[in-house]
Write a protein that holds these residues in place. Sequence first.
Motif, PDB file in Angstrom:
ATOM      1  N   VAL A   1      63.791  48.846  23.353  1.00 17.12           N
ATOM      2  CA  VAL A   1      64.444  49.035  24.500  1.00 17.12           C
ATOM      3  C   VAL A   1      63.565  49.550  25.782  1.00 17.12           C
ATOM      4  O   VAL A   1      63.496  50.853  25.532  1.00 17.12           O
ATOM      5  CB  VAL A   1      65.768  49.367  24.352  1.00 17.12           C
ATOM      6  N   ASP A   2      63.466  48.630  26.622  1.00 16.64           N
ATOM      7  CA  ASP A   2      62.943  49.310  27.963  1.00 16.64           C
ATOM      8  C   ASP A   2      63.689  49.532  29.090  1.00 16.64           C
ATOM      9  O   ASP A   2      64.506  49.016  29.729  1.00 16.64           O
ATOM     10  CB  ASP A   2      62.063  48.054  28.525  1.00 16.64           C
ATOM     11  N   GLU A   3      63.842  51.088  29.111  1.00 18.97           N
ATOM     12  CA  GLU A   3      65.138  51.750  30.013  1.00 18.97           C
ATOM     13  C   GLU A   3      64.386  52.115  31.311  1.00 18.97           C
ATOM     14  O   GLU A   3      64.728  53.146  31.707  1.00 18.97           O
ATOM     15  CB  GLU A   3      65.633  52.710  29.288  1.00 18.97           C
ATOM     16  N   ALA A   4      63.698  51.229  31.977  1.00 20.82           N
ATOM     17  CA  ALA A   4      62.779  51.733  33.215  1.00 20.82           C
ATOM     18  C   ALA A   4      64.115  52.137  34.359  1.00 20.82           C
ATOM     19  O   ALA A   4      63.875  52.820  35.332  1.00 20.82           O
ATOM     20  CB  ALA A   4      62.146  50.758  33.807  1.00 20.82           C
ATOM     21  N   TYR A   5      65.274  51.137  34.224  1.00 23.73           N
ATOM     22  CA  TYR A   5      66.221  51.243  35.268  1.00 23.73           C
ATOM     23  C   TYR A   5      67.510  51.932  34.559  1.00 23.73           C
ATOM     24  O   TYR A   5      68.516  52.036  35.355  1.00 23.73           O
ATOM     25  CB  TYR A   5      66.551  49.949  35.830  1.00 23.73           C
ATOM     26  N   VAL A   6      67.490  52.733  33.509  1.00 19.47           N
ATOM     27  CA  VAL A   6      68.771  53.155  32.848  1.00 19.47           C
ATOM     28  C   VAL A   6      69.533  54.306  33.803  1.00 19.47           C
ATOM     29  O   VAL A   6      70.804  54.218  33.578  1.00 19.47           O
ATOM     30  CB  VAL A   6      68.513  53.580  31.529  1.00 19.47           C
TER      31      VAL A   6
ATOM     32  N   GLN B   1      61.036  54.811  28.750  1.00 19.10           N
ATOM     33  CA  GLN B   1      61.530  55.296  29.879  1.00 19.10           C
ATOM     34  C   GLN B   1      60.397  55.654  30.900  1.00 19.10           C
ATOM     35  O   GLN B   1      59.178  55.630  30.545  1.00 19.10           O
ATOM     36  CB  GLN B   1      62.350  56.382  29.804  1.00 19.10           C
ATOM     37  N   THR B   2      60.585  55.782  32.204  1.00 18.85           N
ATOM     38  CA  THR B   2      59.627  55.917  33.105  1.00 18.85           C
ATOM     39  C   THR B   2      60.004  57.056  34.435  1.00 18.85           C
ATOM     40  O   THR B   2      61.234  57.014  34.699  1.00 18.85           O
ATOM     41  CB  THR B   2      59.223  54.738  34.020  1.00 18.85           C
ATOM     42  N   CYS B   3      59.255  57.808  34.697  1.00 13.14           N
ATOM     43  CA  CYS B   3      59.353  58.602  35.942  1.00 13.14           C
ATOM     44  C   CYS B   3      59.113  57.590  37.078  1.00 13.14           C
ATOM     45  O   CYS B   3      59.159  58.124  38.401  1.00 13.14           O
ATOM     46  CB  CYS B   3      58.339  59.892  35.908  1.00 13.14           C
ATOM     47  N   SER B   4      58.861  56.285  37.112  1.00 16.12           N
ATOM     48  CA  SER B   4      58.293  55.613  38.365  1.00 16.12           C
ATOM     49  C   SER B   4      59.595  55.273  39.181  1.00 16.12           C
ATOM     50  O   SER B   4      59.313  55.127  40.415  1.00 16.12           O
ATOM     51  CB  SER B   4      57.663  54.468  37.905  1.00 16.12           C
ATOM     52  N   LYS B   5      60.702  55.095  38.667  1.00 20.00           N
ATOM     53  CA  LYS B   5      61.872  54.668  39.381  1.00 20.00           C
ATOM     54  C   LYS B   5      62.818  55.951  39.909  1.00 20.00           C
ATOM     55  O   LYS B   5      62.983  56.152  41.023  1.00 20.00           O
ATOM     56  CB  LYS B   5      62.762  53.549  38.664  1.00 20.00           C
ATOM     57  N   SER B   6      63.750  56.280  38.914  1.00 23.04           N
ATOM     58  CA  SER B   6      64.790  57.295  39.191  1.00 23.04           C
ATOM     59  C   SER B   6      64.080  58.648  39.432  1.00 23.04           C
ATOM     60  O   SER B   6      64.702  59.485  40.274  1.00 23.04           O
ATOM     61  CB  SER B   6      65.517  57.529  38.129  1.00 23.04           C
TER      62      SER B   6
HETATM   63  C1  LIG Z   1      59.026  49.310  36.766  1.00 26.06           C
HETATM   64  C2  LIG Z   1      58.982  48.888  35.254  1.00 26.06           C
HETATM   65  C3  LIG Z   1      58.426  49.494  34.051  1.00 26.06           C
HETATM   66  C4  LIG Z   1      57.310  50.441  33.897  1.00 26.06           C
HETATM   67  O1  LIG Z   1      56.718  50.848  35.119  1.00 26.06           O
HETATM   68  P1  LIG Z   1      55.619  52.236  34.809  1.00 26.06           P
HETATM   69  O2  LIG Z   1      55.682  52.382  36.428  1.00 26.06           O
HETATM   70  O3  LIG Z   1      54.616  51.712  34.143  1.00 26.06           O
HETATM   71  O4  LIG Z   1      56.270  52.977  34.263  1.00 26.06           O
HETATM   72  C5  LIG Z   1      58.723  48.785  32.941  1.00 26.06           C
HETATM   73  N1  LIG Z   1      59.956  48.124  32.769  1.00 26.06           N
HETATM   74  C6  LIG Z   1      60.210  47.313  33.803  1.00 26.06           C
HETATM   75  C7  LIG Z   1      61.290  46.314  33.572  1.00 26.06           C
HETATM   76  C8  LIG Z   1      59.953  47.781  34.800  1.00 26.06           C
HETATM   77  O5  LIG Z   1      60.587  47.317  36.154  1.00 26.06           O
END
Ligand SMILES: *Cc1c(COP(=O)(O)O)cnc(C)c1O
Length: 356
Positions: free
Chosen positions: A181-186, A207-212
């Motif tokens: 489960v890719d929670e990039a936007y959770v 999860q990622t620190c890129s968005k939130s």
């Molecule tokens: C932005 C994004 C990621 C990963 O981005 P990183 O910058 O590599 O952490 C992963 N999945 C989705 C759906 C995204 O939009």
Amino acid sequence: MSRFMSSNYAGLVPYVPGEQPRDLTDRVKLNTNENPFPPSEKAKRYAAKAAENLQLYSDTECTLLRAKIAELYAIDPDEIMCTNGSDEALDLCFLAFCDEQHPAIFPDITYGFYKVFAEVDRVPYQEIPLKADMTVDLNDYLSAPGKTVFIANPNAPTGIALPKADIIRLLESDPDRIVVVDEAYVDFGGESCVDLIHTYDNLVVTQTCSKSRSLAGARLGFAFASRPLIRDLNTLRNSRNPYNVNTMTMMAGLGAFEDEEYTRDNCRQIRDTRAYLTAALRGMGFTVLDSSANFVFAASDRISGKDLYLQLKARNIFIRHFDTPRLAPYNRITVGTVEQVDRLLCAINQILEATK
Ligand SMILES: *Cc1c(COP(=O)(O)O)cnc(C)c1O
């Protein structure tokens, strides 16, 4: 392709990122789902301090950062792996958990990188069409036992979230297959499944620190899973790039997670602005999908997606257009600040007036 390139990669089509204009003076950049707010002060301070010791290799285990996240998420540090963006965590999942017996399955409309990872990692995969309303048909996945599921929740570029109960059904439908489960936007409105890693040993959450957390340029992501799965992922990570997270990035991440209130506050503002943007676009006749993410996916029957994208670009406003048949009517618009969104709405209004 030169005559030296391995024939393994003949025909490989790489991921195409959104445009990254370097000079943002007088430009509105709403095309790659970055956070409109800067990183937390603490993140910046820790990263600058870490630069003083760059003669040393980074900590391959990201010990300090994993301890902090473990505390916040009420999980064990051994249930966390830190990566160079969550893209790396996803790539390692394709490598670790997919093969001829366990092909990857994911929606036809989702994060474009899944297909690229499957191709470059040379694992079999199948794309499953979303329903006409752009939602996931869970039955397609329930009836595909043995296949490794990749599901972005909320999905991109639709922004539509799947209820946690659906993920649980998926996990229980076949305890012998992995669900990623890719929670990039959770953090913008989805329901996280991280707490389920203690119940389901076939679950991986990224999860990622890129968005939130406003750290897209730092490249920091995570995989959360039961200890055996994290061990498998680490076997691959340590066979490729054990120093995958650099010291400045790890410390920026630590600063960000020590400043959760700042993140929560920014996410709240983005959700409010998303509601404002959605209502305004609908008021102009756009179809806007219900987004739980930091972007909206919108189409108008008065102008094609591509035309709107190009006309906005000519006005220094960048949004994301995908030129595939089902997505062509739409554009994906990142939720920026209220000022950025107002400039966008004003431009769209002018463009629509001119096309009457
Ligand atoms: C932005 C994004 C990621 C990963 O981005 P990183 O910058 O590599 O952490 C992963 N999945 C989705 C759906 C995204 O939009």
